[in-house]
Each structure stands twice: as structure tokens, then as C-alpha cells.
Design a protein around this motif. Sequence first.
Motif, PDB file in Angstrom:
ATOM      1  N   ALA A  25       2.248   1.882  -3.270  1.00  0.00           N
ATOM      2  CA  ALA A  25       1.231   2.480  -4.133  1.00  0.00           C
ATOM      3  C   ALA A  25       1.115   3.976  -3.856  1.00  0.00           C
ATOM      4  CB  ALA A  25      -0.110   1.798  -3.904  1.00  0.00           C
ATOM      5  N   PHE A  26       1.136   4.325  -2.591  1.00  0.00           N
ATOM      6  CA  PHE A  26       1.037   5.753  -2.236  1.00  0.00           C
ATOM      7  C   PHE A  26       2.223   6.538  -2.794  1.00  0.00           C
ATOM      8  CE2 PHE A  26      -1.584   4.374   1.591  1.00  0.00           C
ATOM      9  CZ  PHE A  26      -2.766   4.839   1.049  1.00  0.00           C
ATOM     10  N   ALA A  45       0.831  -1.202   0.000  1.00  0.00           N
ATOM     11  CA  ALA A  45       0.000   0.000   0.000  1.00  0.00           C
ATOM     12  C   ALA A  45       0.868   1.256   0.000  1.00  0.00           C
ATOM     13  CB  ALA A  45      -0.918  -0.007   1.206  1.00  0.00           C
ATOM     14  N   LEU A  97      -0.388   6.792  -6.355  1.00  0.00           N
ATOM     15  CA  LEU A  97      -1.770   6.331  -6.303  1.00  0.00           C
ATOM     16  C   LEU A  97      -2.389   6.719  -4.967  1.00  0.00           C
ATOM     17  CD1 LEU A  97      -1.013   2.883  -7.837  1.00  0.00           C
ATOM     18  CD2 LEU A  97      -2.714   4.431  -8.770  1.00  0.00           C
ATOM     19  N   GLY A  98      -3.661   6.894  -4.988  1.00  0.00           N
ATOM     20  CA  GLY A  98      -4.360   7.167  -3.735  1.00  0.00           C
ATOM     21  C   GLY A  98      -4.062   8.533  -3.148  1.00  0.00           C
ATOM     22  N   GLU A 144      -5.516  11.140  -3.469  1.00  0.00           N
ATOM     23  CA  GLU A 144      -6.715  11.880  -3.099  1.00  0.00           C
ATOM     24  C   GLU A 144      -7.031  11.747  -1.612  1.00  0.00           C
ATOM     25  OE1 GLU A 144      -6.500   9.670  -5.524  1.00  0.00           O
ATOM     26  OE2 GLU A 144      -7.694   7.909  -5.028  1.00  0.00           O
TER      27      GLU A 144
END
Lengths: 653, 206
Positions: free
Chosen positions: A86-87, A83, A91-92, A94
Motif C-alpha cells: 500500500a505504501f 501494508a 497510499l499512506g 502522509e
Amino acid sequence: MAEEQKWSRWAWRRLRMAEETDAKEPCELVGKQLGEPGRFAYAALCGISLACLFPEKEQSSFRMEFIEGLVKWLELSDAVLPAMTAFTSGLGGEGAETFAQILLKDPVLSNNPVIITQDLVSFSLKDGYYDARARVLICHVTWLLRIPLEELEVLEESLLESLKEQKEEASETAEASRRKKERKRKLRRYLMIGLATIGGGTVIGLTGGLAAPLVAAGAATIIGSAGAAALGSTAGIAILASLFGAAGAGLTGYKMKKRVGAIEEFEFLSLTEGKQLHITIAITGWLCTGKYGSFTAPWSSMLQSSEQYCLAWESKYLMELGNALDSLLNGFVNMMAQEALKFTVLSGIVTALTWPTSLLTVANVIDNPWGVCLNRSAEVGKHLAQILLSRQQGKRPVTLIGFSLGARVIYFCLKEMAQEKDCEGIIEDVVLLGAPVEGEAKYWKAFTKVVSGRIINGYCRGDWLLSFVYRTSSAQLKVAGLQPVILDDRRMVNMDLSSVVNGHLDYMKQMDTILKAVGIKTKECRLEEKGNPSPFSSQGERRQPTADGESQEEESTLGDDDSISHDHWSWQPVPSEGLHSSDRNSDLAHPEDSEFPGSLDASRDENPAGLEKPLPTNPLPCPDSAAHVLGGTFLPCPDTNDLKNQAAHQGLD
Amino acid sequence: MDEDILTTLKILIIGESGVGKSSLLLRFTDDTFDPELAATIGVDFKVKTISVDGNKAKLAIWDTAGQERFRTLTPSYYRGAQGVILVYDVTRRDTFVKLDNWLNELETYCTRNDIVKMLVGNKIDKENRAVDRNEGLKFARKHSMLFIEASAKTCDGVQCAFEELVEKIIQTPGLWESESQNRGVKLSNQEEGYGGRACGGYCSML
């Protein structure tokens, strides 16, 4: 007066609070205090910020290393790595605002969100290397948590303050350990070994100079009192020696061992007495007889960090140039002609032919010294790059600021650094004022790799002198000192200084105003910061509601339509009349950026999805040390409204 | 390879703790099953490219933690999601009853109202079923969700659940084309450009 007291009481209370927290949990890191969700949010927030600040491919290893280190530091399970990856890869993003809110609501932080900043500083310093990128990230996260950036500076300073305060105590400790070993060792070596023992047994090269042992002696004390618990865990000495340069003497101790290339003079002069975790190097563009006869003169009011240097270079030639400039402006070309020239340049129809013959006849006065200095500044810039790359300044962020040929030195310094490996994370911000360099964006692109924070280009459209000395080099039609550099990057900030700078010589004479305009702290600003009570007291009150809910904060940020680009500095509630000046940088550089701060606030509450796109592109949410001044320190700048008009005008062009 | 990818979709998996969200994802992405899978911390993230009706879609799947203590984090992930998989455990009635809460949360934090929802009743391999298939179906209909029963252990219905969800998302063009992120936009831009030119030609003929 009462207000002032109020502020100082508030500040004192905050310090006490921090101390108390430390006292209660002497060696407890945030990692253990925060619950797992809190730590997750904290890491995620850093991950998202990294992705937004350093989206470049070549920074991916930095991003990953940082986040992996942070996950370990926070004792989070490795299971969160996918995760986090991904950050950090964008990504993510938002969710950033939500994560910040979650973090602020955590009971551990409820009254003291600065713990996070503190923890991040400790984390970043743990390897004895204060990466400029890490500092930019810390500023960004600090901003996301609505903590005034002064807090970060206070924190960094407190690290060093504790060094100074505890010097005696530490030497006692050294004394104690010295006695232990007295029987075994010869007297000369005791001190050294004693110091090394404090740091955890790592014997390192402390022999270099005076400052390093002093710094090292304080290592143990930093650990407890300043809350940087982790620093002491292994090798505090190594860390601090590395931060400040093992040679101890640092930059001022640098002597050019032999003539390098064509350089005759190259030396660092100390502008301030203090020590700081980040430094500023100012570079003067020319010298004149009289008031501005020294390299340090124009920078007398600057106080960007408490450790500042000034580069002394090629004084002989710079003096020659300065005198030529002086005689040109005060003798050969009368005032009327100068005004006419200014407007000719402003109108933008300058070609070699339109120059008045009166000026051309005296051109040789200036052309020769100018040409010499152009070459020299490039050489000096390259040499400066080598010094910075070899970390003579220690492993801590550097801010470079220069005007005229000094800006050219910086330009070539960056250019040289960009070609080297490991050039990242050294430079925090650069400020180029009236730079006689190529203004084409493609030449500036490479600098984004080198500079972590902001690249500020301060220019003046009516600078006929700069235009004139460049008249022959028709290849370089775009000169950075005359127009914005259209580089699409969050770092690039163009500032039209036309209202402050009436001619090239003003870069030296009006430095104080210019510094304020570009957001570099000055002594006056620092005083103001401390003396102006309203921002701080109200901010103290405001922080509480922010932690509980955002409604009140929204009120304060959206209330003032005029200063929309200021809204995101909501924790720095400057009275609106002083705000306009800082609109300038966003207005000028990228119109789309200028919308962002407003949209951020809007999105925070009304349109959460709106956050998604602007975040990565906007230069403002990375309030590095220069940026964060925008909110608070513009007040004294008399030309703020002019500047804004100028900015608006600029936008029309 | 990347060239054929039509779009990237953000998919979210939510539901009570222990209903098998991570297991479903693990089965879908890695085709493995771990009966002892540890509780998710915060959120897990996986990427998988699948092909539906000849369209390749890259799925960015955020698998949230069901545990109460991580509940505060969940709102962070809703933004921008195009599809959501709502999971309950067919052997635990309480996980089914709590679905209403999850739908409420979805309503509150979701940034778009046309998000595609899929209800998955997991663990149908187990014998002590507590929620009837029809009940699930009824609930899904009532809230206009897609519905499937699945088992991460036996692989039943897992692939199908994701495929159907993606299919539905792709059939709802407004949902993913409006995203400025990917090829969807570029494609439509090209089409527009083409259309514009055609129009120009027509005008000049007149």
C-alpha cells in the motif's frame, strides 16, 4: 582556521563513531539492531519514498521488488507486505514525516542516523547492481532523515577507500589461499582461484582486465570495515566486478571496434583518477583552437564524482565548427550587432526575416559545419546509448552532462535508450546546457523512464546564435536551449542561465560558473564543503535536537523567509545571503513546486495534512547528487542575485 | 466497475492489543476467522469496496497494531483518515477503560475534527462479559460516536459496523468531497461548470 579544525575534528569523530559502531557489531546489520517498530518505519519510509519518486506504472515492478527485498533484508515478517504494498503504491504517504521522526528517535540511530543510509547502500549493492533509482531513493531517504548528502558520498567513498587501503592485506589473503592450493594447481591460475575463494567460492570472469581483480581483492575487507557486512556474505567479488564492469578497464578501455555508422571518433577520456560508485560523463559541444582545443578543457573544474569521463567524439568536425563559431563572432559580426541580436532574440520576435543581412551573408560559414555536427551528434548519441545499455561502465549510476552539441548527444542518447528494454536505472541525472534540440515537452516525456534523478535543462533566452542556426528549421520553433521545457514531472528542472551565458560560446567559457549554477559539484565546491566550517559544525549540533524533537529545527528552518525554498535543506544551514540562487530552479520550472519546500516545513509542524499532496510532485525532495549541492555550493557563484532576478522575471513571462 | 466508485475512504482501526481488530477486518474483508491470528506488525492494510445506499465506496482500511511497542508508529496513520473504528473487548474491562487514551490520541493526531468515529465492542460471543452493553452505549454517546457490539467469530455486527460508518461518512459531505483525490471532486467540478454555463446564459438573456 580554528573553525576548520573544528570541522575536521567533527568529521573525524563521526567517522570514528561509525567505525566504533562497526567494531562493536562487526557483522550486525541494521535489521538486527533496530527494533521491529524501527524496521517497520524504515521499510515504510522507503516504500513511501518509492511511491513518491517513481509513481509511474512501468516502475511498479521495481518498486515492488525493492520493497519486498527490503522486507526480507530487514527480517520483517511477510505479514507486513500488504501494508508495504500500500505504501509503495502511493497510499499512506502522509505518514512519511512521522515515520522519519520515529526512525530518528530510535535509540540505535539517535546519534548516528547515517546507519540507515549505510544499510540502504549495502542493501542496494547486494546484487552487484547499483541501480540509479536506488541511489535516488537513498538520497531521498537520507534527506528525509536530515542527513547531509555528503554523508552518502563519504560512505560510498569509504567503501572504495577501504578497497585501496586493504589492497595489500587482501593480497596477503590471496597469497595464503594461493599457498593452500599450490600443490594442486599450476602457478598461473592460483591468483584467480584464491580471489574467488575470498568472495565465497563463486568463480567468475575475472580475466577481463586489471581493475576487476584489484576490486575483488578488496571485497573481503569492505565487508568488515565499511559496515557493508552483507556484501561479503555470498559473492563479494561478483558484486564488485559487476559494479565496475567485469572487463575491469571500464569505459576508458572501450574502443570502437569498427566504424559504427557515420561515426569516426568515439572514445572515453578519463577526467579524474579516482574510482567511485557512480560516474559522470561529460560531453563537449565543440572545440576551438587554443585554450579550448581539447575535449577535457571545459570540464577542468568539475568534480561531480571522483570518477569522471569525457567523451571524445568527431574532433575534426567539432574543431571545424568551433573555428566557424569563433570567426563568426570575432570577425564577421561586430560586438554592437551581437548585443542588438541578443536583445532581438530576447524580445522573442525572431523570424527568418529579421536577421540582419550582414549575418545572413556569412551564414554559410556556420551552416555547413553546424549541419554536419547536428547529424553526427545524433549518431554519437545513439552509439553512447548502446554502450550504456551494454553496461560498459559497470552496473552503477551514470550522470550525463553536456553543452551545445554535447547536450544534443545526450538528447539522442536518452531518446535511443527510451526505446530499449531495461533502460531504467542506468542514468541518474542528465544536464543539458544550451541544447540544440526539440524543446517540446512531449518529446521529453519518454526520458522520464530512462532518467531516475533529474533532467536539467539549462537555457539562455538571449542565445541568438542558437536561434540563428535554427532559423531555417521552422518546424522546430521550440528549442530547448532557448526556453524551458514544460514537462510536468518531478525530474524536469529548467534553469535560466541568461545572466551567466551571454552568448552560445559562453557555455564553454563559463562552464565553471554554469556548473555551480546548475548544482554540479566543482573542485571549488568540494573545497568549500570541507573548508566552510559553519554548515558542518552547526549541522552536527543540530542533528541531536532533530532526533529528540522538531521544535528547534523548525526554528532554524522557518526563521528565514527569504530562502523558503531552502528550508528543507535545513541540515545544510548555509548563510542566507548565499541561498537565493537555488530558488531559481524551483521558481522556474513549476511554480507550484517552488511552494513546496516551504509548505513541507510548514506542514511538518503546523499542517501535517499539507504534506499529502505536494510530496509526490515535487522534484526537490529527491535530492540526488546534483540537487543536494544546491544548498551548500552556490556560495561561490557571483551571479546569484542576478540569477534570482532573472528567475523572478522568468516567472512573470 | 471502478467507474461507479463514489469515493475512496481512509478508515483506521485502533484499540488495545488483543481486542480483535485484525479479526474484525479479516471477517469483513475475507469473511474468515482465525482464532490463532498472529499479532499485527506495524500496520496491516486491506482494500474493500462496499455499497451503501447505492453508493459504492472503496475503503482503504489501515489496521493498526495494538501492541505497546508499535504504539510509536500509530500517529503515522491518523493523517487524512475519514473514519475510525475504535475497538474494545467486552470481556476485558481494561480495554474499555483505556478507550479514553485512544480518544486522546485520536484528538492529538487527527487532522480533521469531523472524523466519524465508531465504537465496537468485540467478542460478544464469549460468556465472561465484563462490560455491559449500556456502558458502551453511554460512553459512545458521551463522545458522539456510533456504537455497535460485534463478534468477529460469529460474524455478528461486523458488516453492520463498517456499513454504518461508511454511511455516516458519506452523509457528511464535507468530509470526503473536500478530498482532492477522487471522483467526488470531479463531480462537483462538473456541477460547477454546468452552473456557470447556466448563469452565463441567464446573463446574456438580460
